[in-house]
Design an enzyme around this catalytic site. Structure first.
Site: not given
Ligand code: THU
Length: 136
Positions: A48, A50, A59, A61, A92, A95
């Protein structure tokens, strides 16, 4: 379980662990790794990423899917999502839709805890009645 499928999961987990280390997650401190095997048996991984403008974060994925498509591949055979802790990290909603775009009924979604424990689901279980353009 067949040996090659055990090996697939091991390789996916190893790649997800490798890319998870590079997660840019200073805001949530929740570091995720994702790894895909595509239709040509190629592996793609991402973490991920941010952003200070929170909604722009991506994310793990989504990054792995972009890597797969950028390498010229179009089908997710298996995807593994590695949680940073002892709880599974199910993808999520957004995704799930992104995975479904490149999936079929056999596409496996492996959820891995940080200790390596894995639970496997089908994308159709995670996203029943998915919207797609084949839907009449
Ligand atoms: N996140 C992912 O990378 N994949 C997921 O399946 C759920 C959430 C990340 C997004 C954000 O950077 C952090 O996790 C917290 O939500």
């Amino acid at each position: 379980m067949r040996n090659d499928s055990v090996n697939d999961k091991k390789q996916l987990l190893a790649l997800a662990q490798q890319v998870q280390r590079h997660a840019h997650a200073p805001y949530s401190n929740f570091r995720v790794g994702a790894a895909i095997i595509d239709e040509n048996a190629q592996y793609h991984g991402s973490c991920n990423v941010e952003n200070a403008a929170y909604p722009l974060g991506q994310c793990a994925e989504a990054g792995a899917i972009s890597a797969m498509v950028s390498a010229g591949n179009k089908h997710i055979k298996q995807i593994l999502i590695l949680s940073p802790n002892e709880e599974y990290c199910p993808p999520c909603g957004g995704c799930r839709q992104k995975i479904a775009e490149f999936a079929n009924d056999q596409t496996q979604v492996h959820l891995a805890k940080s200790n390596g424990e894995i639970k496997t689901l089908l994308i159709s279980e995670l996203l029943p009645l998915a919207f797609n353009l084949d839907t009449p």
